[in-house]
Design a protein around this motif. Sequence first.
Motif, PDB file in Angstrom:
ATOM      1  N   ASP A 298       0.374  -1.207  -0.157  1.00 61.74           N
ATOM      2  CA  ASP A 298       0.125   0.125   0.322  1.00 61.74           C
ATOM      3  C   ASP A 298       0.592   1.352   0.282  1.00 61.74           C
ATOM      4  O   ASP A 298       0.893   2.156   0.998  1.00 61.74           O
ATOM      5  CB  ASP A 298      -1.428   0.185   0.987  1.00 61.74           C
ATOM      6  N   SER A 299       1.406   1.770  -1.351  1.00 69.22           N
ATOM      7  CA  SER A 299       2.435   2.756  -1.137  1.00 69.22           C
ATOM      8  C   SER A 299       2.608   3.441  -2.968  1.00 69.22           C
ATOM      9  O   SER A 299       2.370   2.439  -3.408  1.00 69.22           O
ATOM     10  CB  SER A 299       4.099   2.444  -0.591  1.00 69.22           C
ATOM     11  N   PHE A 300       3.110   3.923  -3.134  1.00 66.31           N
ATOM     12  CA  PHE A 300       2.968   4.569  -4.137  1.00 66.31           C
ATOM     13  C   PHE A 300       4.747   3.896  -4.355  1.00 66.31           C
ATOM     14  O   PHE A 300       4.922   4.058  -6.324  1.00 66.31           O
ATOM     15  CB  PHE A 300       3.943   6.204  -4.018  1.00 66.31           C
ATOM     16  N   VAL A 301       5.749   3.354  -3.858  1.00 62.85           N
ATOM     17  CA  VAL A 301       6.319   2.500  -4.416  1.00 62.85           C
ATOM     18  C   VAL A 301       6.946   1.504  -4.897  1.00 62.85           C
ATOM     19  O   VAL A 301       6.450   1.917  -6.284  1.00 62.85           O
ATOM     20  CB  VAL A 301       7.295   2.825  -3.060  1.00 62.85           C
ATOM     21  N   ASP A 302       5.089   0.668  -4.478  1.00 63.64           N
ATOM     22  CA  ASP A 302       4.501  -0.212  -5.760  1.00 63.64           C
ATOM     23  C   ASP A 302       3.485   0.388  -6.252  1.00 63.64           C
ATOM     24  O   ASP A 302       3.405  -0.509  -7.565  1.00 63.64           O
ATOM     25  CB  ASP A 302       4.325  -0.965  -4.727  1.00 63.64           C
ATOM     26  N   PHE A 303       3.223   1.304  -6.164  1.00 61.22           N
ATOM     27  CA  PHE A 303       2.253   1.824  -7.450  1.00 61.22           C
ATOM     28  C   PHE A 303       2.775   1.423  -8.819  1.00 61.22           C
ATOM     29  O   PHE A 303       2.057   1.958  -9.908  1.00 61.22           O
ATOM     30  CB  PHE A 303       1.336   3.184  -7.169  1.00 61.22           C
ATOM     31  N   ASP A 304       3.457   2.861  -8.385  1.00 61.64           N
ATOM     32  CA  ASP A 304       5.044   3.053  -9.730  1.00 61.64           C
ATOM     33  C   ASP A 304       5.068   1.388 -10.654  1.00 61.64           C
ATOM     34  O   ASP A 304       5.517   1.983 -11.861  1.00 61.64           O
ATOM     35  CB  ASP A 304       6.032   3.600  -9.099  1.00 61.64           C
ATOM     36  N   MET A 305       4.965   0.472 -10.605  1.00 60.93           N
ATOM     37  CA  MET A 305       4.988  -0.576 -10.631  1.00 60.93           C
ATOM     38  C   MET A 305       3.420  -1.110 -11.967  1.00 60.93           C
ATOM     39  O   MET A 305       4.231  -1.552 -12.667  1.00 60.93           O
ATOM     40  CB  MET A 305       4.951  -1.907 -10.378  1.00 60.93           C
TER      41      MET A 305
ATOM     42  N   PRO B 278       4.172  13.809 -10.448  1.00 62.56           N
ATOM     43  CA  PRO B 278       4.885  13.993  -9.117  1.00 62.56           C
ATOM     44  C   PRO B 278       3.886  16.050  -8.637  1.00 62.56           C
ATOM     45  O   PRO B 278       4.417  15.880  -6.767  1.00 62.56           O
ATOM     46  CB  PRO B 278       6.327  14.886  -9.353  1.00 62.56           C
ATOM     47  N   VAL B 279       3.389  16.330  -9.551  1.00 61.70           N
ATOM     48  CA  VAL B 279       2.366  17.766  -8.172  1.00 61.70           C
ATOM     49  C   VAL B 279       1.388  18.244  -8.335  1.00 61.70           C
ATOM     50  O   VAL B 279       1.078  17.356  -7.042  1.00 61.70           O
ATOM     51  CB  VAL B 279       3.054  19.259  -9.290  1.00 61.70           C
ATOM     52  N   SER B 280       0.527  17.417  -8.929  1.00 56.43           N
ATOM     53  CA  SER B 280      -0.733  16.683  -8.693  1.00 56.43           C
ATOM     54  C   SER B 280      -0.944  15.334  -8.777  1.00 56.43           C
ATOM     55  O   SER B 280      -1.867  15.167  -8.008  1.00 56.43           O
ATOM     56  CB  SER B 280      -1.429  16.881 -10.360  1.00 56.43           C
TER      57      SER B 280
ATOM     58  N   ASN C 235      -2.321   8.524   2.977  1.00 57.05           N
ATOM     59  CA  ASN C 235      -1.374   8.078   2.150  1.00 57.05           C
ATOM     60  C   ASN C 235      -2.443   6.716   1.317  1.00 57.05           C
ATOM     61  O   ASN C 235      -2.355   6.650   0.310  1.00 57.05           O
ATOM     62  CB  ASN C 235      -0.012   7.751   2.814  1.00 57.05           C
ATOM     63  N   ARG C 236      -3.187   6.232   2.553  1.00 53.78           N
ATOM     64  CA  ARG C 236      -4.028   5.284   1.621  1.00 53.78           C
ATOM     65  C   ARG C 236      -5.087   5.226   0.960  1.00 53.78           C
ATOM     66  O   ARG C 236      -4.930   4.592  -0.107  1.00 53.78           O
ATOM     67  CB  ARG C 236      -3.957   3.866   2.580  1.00 53.78           C
ATOM     68  N   LYS C 237      -5.616   6.480   0.893  1.00 52.58           N
ATOM     69  CA  LYS C 237      -6.623   7.108   0.517  1.00 52.58           C
ATOM     70  C   LYS C 237      -6.391   7.529  -0.734  1.00 52.58           C
ATOM     71  O   LYS C 237      -6.655   6.980  -2.074  1.00 52.58           O
ATOM     72  CB  LYS C 237      -7.474   8.008   1.542  1.00 52.58           C
ATOM     73  N   ARG C 238      -5.147   7.897  -0.804  1.00 52.82           N
ATOM     74  CA  ARG C 238      -4.519   8.427  -1.888  1.00 52.82           C
ATOM     75  C   ARG C 238      -3.936   7.239  -3.043  1.00 52.82           C
ATOM     76  O   ARG C 238      -3.943   7.344  -4.687  1.00 52.82           O
ATOM     77  CB  ARG C 238      -2.871   9.853  -1.577  1.00 52.82           C
ATOM     78  N   VAL C 239      -3.224   6.031  -2.592  1.00 51.95           N
ATOM     79  CA  VAL C 239      -3.536   5.404  -3.369  1.00 51.95           C
ATOM     80  C   VAL C 239      -4.629   4.648  -3.754  1.00 51.95           C
ATOM     81  O   VAL C 239      -4.819   4.365  -5.175  1.00 51.95           O
ATOM     82  CB  VAL C 239      -2.364   4.384  -2.476  1.00 51.95           C
ATOM     83  N   ASP C 240      -5.082   3.908  -3.330  1.00 47.33           N
ATOM     84  CA  ASP C 240      -6.281   3.628  -3.359  1.00 47.33           C
ATOM     85  C   ASP C 240      -6.456   4.399  -4.731  1.00 47.33           C
ATOM     86  O   ASP C 240      -7.794   4.219  -5.610  1.00 47.33           O
ATOM     87  CB  ASP C 240      -7.621   3.750  -2.331  1.00 47.33           C
ATOM     88  N   GLU C 241      -7.068   6.042  -4.686  1.00 51.76           N
ATOM     89  CA  GLU C 241      -7.986   6.909  -5.337  1.00 51.76           C
ATOM     90  C   GLU C 241      -6.919   6.421  -6.640  1.00 51.76           C
ATOM     91  O   GLU C 241      -7.617   6.131  -8.012  1.00 51.76           O
ATOM     92  CB  GLU C 241      -7.719   7.871  -5.297  1.00 51.76           C
ATOM     93  N   ARG C 242      -5.731   6.331  -6.602  1.00 49.13           N
ATOM     94  CA  ARG C 242      -4.472   6.313  -8.438  1.00 49.13           C
ATOM     95  C   ARG C 242      -5.036   4.747  -9.201  1.00 49.13           C
ATOM     96  O   ARG C 242      -5.253   4.436 -10.049  1.00 49.13           O
ATOM     97  CB  ARG C 242      -3.479   6.704  -7.693  1.00 49.13           C
ATOM     98  N   VAL C 243      -5.675   3.278  -7.749  1.00 47.82           N
ATOM     99  CA  VAL C 243      -5.348   2.590  -8.217  1.00 47.82           C
ATOM    100  C   VAL C 243      -6.865   2.429  -9.004  1.00 47.82           C
ATOM    101  O   VAL C 243      -6.742   1.560  -9.856  1.00 47.82           O
ATOM    102  CB  VAL C 243      -5.516   1.450  -6.865  1.00 47.82           C
ATOM    103  N   GLN C 244      -7.774   3.452  -8.484  1.00 49.02           N
ATOM    104  CA  GLN C 244      -8.750   2.862  -9.053  1.00 49.02           C
ATOM    105  C   GLN C 244      -8.856   3.024 -10.256  1.00 49.02           C
ATOM    106  O   GLN C 244      -9.415   3.085 -11.061  1.00 49.02           O
ATOM    107  CB  GLN C 244     -10.240   3.177  -8.070  1.00 49.02           C
ATOM    108  N   ALA C 245      -8.373   4.764 -10.165  1.00 47.15           N
ATOM    109  CA  ALA C 245      -8.649   5.837 -11.834  1.00 47.15           C
ATOM    110  C   ALA C 245      -7.961   4.620 -12.564  1.00 47.15           C
ATOM    111  O   ALA C 245      -8.167   4.472 -13.897  1.00 47.15           O
ATOM    112  CB  ALA C 245      -7.266   6.330 -11.148  1.00 47.15           C
TER     113      ALA C 245
END
Length: 277
Positions: free
Chosen positions: A135-142, A148-150, A194-204
Amino acid sequence: MSQAKVIVVGNEKGGAGKSTIAIHLATALLHGGVRLGVLDLDLRQQSMAHFFANRAAWLKANGKDAPMPVAMPLGGDGPKLAKLSDEQAVARLTEAFEAAAAEADVVLIDTPGGDTATSRTAHGLADLIVTPMNDSFVDFDMLGVVDPVSLEVKRPSLYSETVWNSRKMRAASQGRSIDWVVLRNRLAPTEARNRKRVDERVQALAKRIGFRVGPGLRDRVIYRELFPFGLTIADLSTDIRPIPVSLQHVAARQELRSLSSFLGLSELTGGRLLAAE
């Protein structure tokens, strides 16, 4: 060769919990009565292969019985196999896969944390790809690249493109696609923002490139402490209990049951999944 269902656990990042997911799905399927073939393509680490070797040794030493898969090693020890050319490695994989598929209802393949010829080949064989991510942006990068701004998703990553290409080839050759499930794995009880931010990007990204988002396994000690015995919570019973059982273990068993159900494993086991304790 039989029409075995093929499940591939993979991504191109190490440390995301692929082998942990693989061994738990394997034991859930085994206890569901499935004839299971397993292939471990992480030629250096060999975590799943070691798990089932530990399982055979522990069961024999303790006079216990538990279901075992059809293991199809690629031939030779891991370090030597890792030095094979891509063509040689893919040939070994193809031979082992065909042997496993001839004997099993389901073939489960654990892949390494990197881009290899065997991993790409395995993804092309899959009916279901299971991709765990921490549950991190490090893993989402995969999965995808964010601004990096928005923090908005800019584009899919190289691994997403690998899966996309596998799905396109499957659709072209067989008229059907590959089911792809991304698991939010090792969720921690803190860092809610952070989890909410990651979740929103995963869902998108899921809507953009077409994968399903499923529940993973939380960061529980039980998932690690049974590994040396070659056991998981799916194996625990009144007869097999190498460690004291607590309410946390009951919760972990239900977690695995929920994951198995989400992935559709009940369809492979004739409706037989882990019984509630």
